[in-house]
Design a protein around this motif. Structure first.
Motif, PDB file in Angstrom:
ATOM      1  N   SER A   1       5.950 -22.744 -49.145  1.00 47.41           N
ATOM      2  CA  SER A   1       5.050 -23.789 -49.639  1.00 47.41           C
ATOM      3  C   SER A   1       5.831 -25.072 -49.846  1.00 47.41           C
ATOM      4  O   SER A   1       6.933 -25.056 -50.390  1.00 47.41           O
ATOM      5  N   LEU A   2       5.239 -26.148 -49.431  1.00 49.63           N
ATOM      6  CA  LEU A   2       5.861 -27.458 -49.589  1.00 49.63           C
ATOM      7  C   LEU A   2       4.992 -28.283 -50.521  1.00 49.63           C
ATOM      8  O   LEU A   2       3.779 -28.313 -50.377  1.00 49.63           O
ATOM      9  N   CYS A   3       5.587 -28.948 -51.457  1.00 44.72           N
ATOM     10  CA  CYS A   3       4.839 -29.777 -52.398  1.00 44.72           C
ATOM     11  C   CYS A   3       5.394 -31.194 -52.395  1.00 44.72           C
ATOM     12  O   CYS A   3       6.597 -31.395 -52.282  1.00 44.72           O
ATOM     13  N   GLN A   4       4.493 -32.130 -52.537  1.00 42.46           N
ATOM     14  CA  GLN A   4       4.890 -33.532 -52.645  1.00 42.46           C
ATOM     15  C   GLN A   4       4.166 -34.109 -53.847  1.00 42.46           C
ATOM     16  O   GLN A   4       2.958 -33.988 -53.971  1.00 42.46           O
ATOM     17  N   THR A   5       4.910 -34.724 -54.732  1.00 46.48           N
ATOM     18  CA  THR A   5       4.311 -35.293 -55.941  1.00 46.48           C
ATOM     19  C   THR A   5       4.431 -36.812 -55.897  1.00 46.48           C
ATOM     20  O   THR A   5       5.497 -37.354 -55.617  1.00 46.48           O
ATOM     21  N   THR A   6       3.325 -37.450 -56.150  1.00 42.58           N
ATOM     22  CA  THR A   6       3.332 -38.910 -56.280  1.00 42.58           C
ATOM     23  C   THR A   6       2.827 -39.242 -57.674  1.00 42.58           C
ATOM     24  O   THR A   6       2.367 -38.372 -58.415  1.00 42.58           O
ATOM     25  N   ALA A   7       2.862 -40.497 -58.029  1.00 44.03           N
ATOM     26  CA  ALA A   7       2.416 -40.896 -59.361  1.00 44.03           C
ATOM     27  C   ALA A   7       0.921 -40.636 -59.545  1.00 44.03           C
ATOM     28  O   ALA A   7       0.476 -40.319 -60.637  1.00 44.03           O
ATOM     29  N   ALA A   8       0.140 -40.714 -58.470  1.00 43.30           N
ATOM     30  CA  ALA A   8      -1.311 -40.595 -58.611  1.00 43.30           C
ATOM     31  C   ALA A   8      -1.824 -39.190 -58.316  1.00 43.30           C
ATOM     32  O   ALA A   8      -2.802 -38.764 -58.909  1.00 43.30           O
ATOM     33  N   ALA A   9      -1.186 -38.452 -57.403  1.00 48.07           N
ATOM     34  CA  ALA A   9      -1.766 -37.171 -56.980  1.00 48.07           C
ATOM     35  C   ALA A   9      -0.675 -36.195 -56.556  1.00 48.07           C
ATOM     36  O   ALA A   9       0.465 -36.575 -56.331  1.00 48.07           O
ATOM     37  N   VAL A  10      -1.073 -34.959 -56.479  1.00 43.06           N
ATOM     38  CA  VAL A  10      -0.188 -33.904 -55.989  1.00 43.06           C
ATOM     39  C   VAL A  10      -0.807 -33.339 -54.712  1.00 43.06           C
ATOM     40  O   VAL A  10      -1.996 -33.023 -54.682  1.00 43.06           O
ATOM     41  N   SER A  11      -0.040 -33.259 -53.663  1.00 45.58           N
ATOM     42  CA  SER A  11      -0.538 -32.658 -52.426  1.00 45.58           C
ATOM     43  C   SER A  11       0.405 -31.529 -52.026  1.00 45.58           C
ATOM     44  O   SER A  11       1.575 -31.519 -52.394  1.00 45.58           O
ATOM     45  N   SER A  12      -0.134 -30.575 -51.316  1.00 42.53           N
ATOM     46  CA  SER A  12       0.705 -29.455 -50.887  1.00 42.53           C
ATOM     47  C   SER A  12       0.331 -29.037 -49.475  1.00 42.53           C
ATOM     48  O   SER A  12      -0.763 -29.338 -48.991  1.00 42.53           O
ATOM     49  N   ALA A  13       1.238 -28.357 -48.836  1.00 50.22           N
ATOM     50  CA  ALA A  13       1.006 -27.821 -47.492  1.00 50.22           C
ATOM     51  C   ALA A  13       1.749 -26.501 -47.394  1.00 50.22           C
ATOM     52  O   ALA A  13       2.721 -26.260 -48.109  1.00 50.22           O
ATOM     53  N   SER A  14       1.280 -25.640 -46.544  1.00 44.90           N
ATOM     54  CA  SER A  14       1.973 -24.363 -46.347  1.00 44.90           C
ATOM     55  C   SER A  14       1.944 -24.000 -44.868  1.00 44.90           C
ATOM     56  O   SER A  14       1.125 -24.509 -44.107  1.00 44.90           O
ATOM     57  N   PHE A  15       2.862 -23.151 -44.469  1.00 44.75           N
ATOM     58  CA  PHE A  15       2.878 -22.649 -43.095  1.00 44.75           C
ATOM     59  C   PHE A  15       3.450 -21.253 -43.110  1.00 44.75           C
ATOM     60  O   PHE A  15       4.091 -20.824 -44.061  1.00 44.75           O
ATOM     61  N   GLN A  16       3.206 -20.525 -42.047  1.00 42.16           N
ATOM     62  CA  GLN A  16       3.747 -19.174 -41.895  1.00 42.16           C
ATOM     63  C   GLN A  16       4.585 -19.127 -40.633  1.00 42.16           C
ATOM     64  O   GLN A  16       4.248 -19.763 -39.636  1.00 42.16           O
ATOM     65  N   ALA A  17       5.653 -18.359 -40.688  1.00 45.50           N
ATOM     66  CA  ALA A  17       6.522 -18.177 -39.526  1.00 45.50           C
ATOM     67  C   ALA A  17       6.769 -16.689 -39.344  1.00 45.50           C
ATOM     68  O   ALA A  17       6.902 -15.952 -40.320  1.00 45.50           O
ATOM     69  N   THR A  18       6.807 -16.253 -38.121  1.00 40.38           N
ATOM     70  CA  THR A  18       7.079 -14.855 -37.814  1.00 40.38           C
ATOM     71  C   THR A  18       8.392 -14.783 -37.047  1.00 40.38           C
ATOM     72  O   THR A  18       8.614 -15.550 -36.122  1.00 40.38           O
ATOM     73  N   PHE A  19       9.258 -13.848 -37.471  1.00 38.12           N
ATOM     74  CA  PHE A  19      10.540 -13.645 -36.803  1.00 38.12           C
ATOM     75  C   PHE A  19      10.548 -12.273 -36.146  1.00 38.12           C
ATOM     76  O   PHE A  19      10.127 -11.291 -36.750  1.00 38.12           O
ATOM     77  N   VAL A  20      11.035 -12.198 -34.924  1.00 43.27           N
ATOM     78  CA  VAL A  20      11.184 -10.926 -34.229  1.00 43.27           C
ATOM     79  C   VAL A  20      12.671 -10.620 -34.173  1.00 43.27           C
ATOM     80  O   VAL A  20      13.463 -11.432 -33.692  1.00 43.27           O
ATOM     81  N   ILE A  21      13.048  -9.461 -34.690  1.00 37.90           N
ATOM     82  CA  ILE A  21      14.446  -9.045 -34.670  1.00 37.90           C
ATOM     83  C   ILE A  21      14.596  -7.991 -33.585  1.00 37.90           C
ATOM     84  O   ILE A  21      13.961  -6.940 -33.640  1.00 37.90           O
ATOM     85  N   SER A  22      15.409  -8.275 -32.597  1.00 38.89           N
ATOM     86  CA  SER A  22      15.649  -7.335 -31.504  1.00 38.89           C
ATOM     87  C   SER A  22      16.923  -6.562 -31.774  1.00 38.89           C
ATOM     88  O   SER A  22      17.889  -7.095 -32.301  1.00 38.89           O
ATOM     89  N   GLU A  23      16.921  -5.307 -31.415  1.00 38.29           N
ATOM     90  CA  GLU A  23      18.071  -4.436 -31.643  1.00 38.29           C
ATOM     91  C   GLU A  23      18.401  -3.718 -30.348  1.00 38.29           C
ATOM     92  O   GLU A  23      17.499  -3.386 -29.576  1.00 38.29           O
ATOM     93  N   ALA A  24      19.655  -3.522 -30.114  1.00 35.52           N
ATOM     94  CA  ALA A  24      20.110  -2.755 -28.964  1.00 35.52           C
ATOM     95  C   ALA A  24      21.075  -1.686 -29.463  1.00 35.52           C
ATOM     96  O   ALA A  24      21.995  -1.984 -30.208  1.00 35.52           O
ATOM     97  N   CYS A  25      20.823  -0.450 -29.076  1.00 34.78           N
ATOM     98  CA  CYS A  25      21.669   0.666 -29.503  1.00 34.78           C
ATOM     99  C   CYS A  25      22.172   1.423 -28.279  1.00 34.78           C
ATOM    100  O   CYS A  25      21.458   1.570 -27.292  1.00 34.78           O
TER     101      CYS A  25
END
Length: 67
Positions: free
Chosen positions: A6-30
């Motif tokens: 979550s990302l938040c930005q605060t100003t003197a007049a208002a508070v706004s926020s934004a969010s995002f999702q990220a997916t990571f793929v972990i590959s393995e070799a055995c």
């Protein structure tokens, strides 16, 4: 693995926020090396594993590797 940030930005007049999702793929070799009743497993990222000795339906020795 799911990472949410979550990302938040605060100003003197208002508070706004934004969010995002990220997916990571972990590959393995055995690499599995087997000689007679002994097996060696080497995983690039150290993934845990379990070796289970058993027998095939035909009665031959078999080794199952669970990750």
């Amino acid at each position: 693995m799911l990472l949410a940030l979550s990302l938040c930005q605060t100003t003197a007049a208002a508070v706004s926020s934004a969010s995002f999702q990220a997916t990571f793929v972990i590959s393995e070799a055995c690499t599995i090396r087997s000689h007679r009743a002994q097996a060696q497993v080497q995983c690039q990222h150290g993934t845990p594993y379990q070796l289970l000795p058993g027998q095939s339906p035909a009665g031959a020795d078999m080794l199952t590797v669970n990750f």
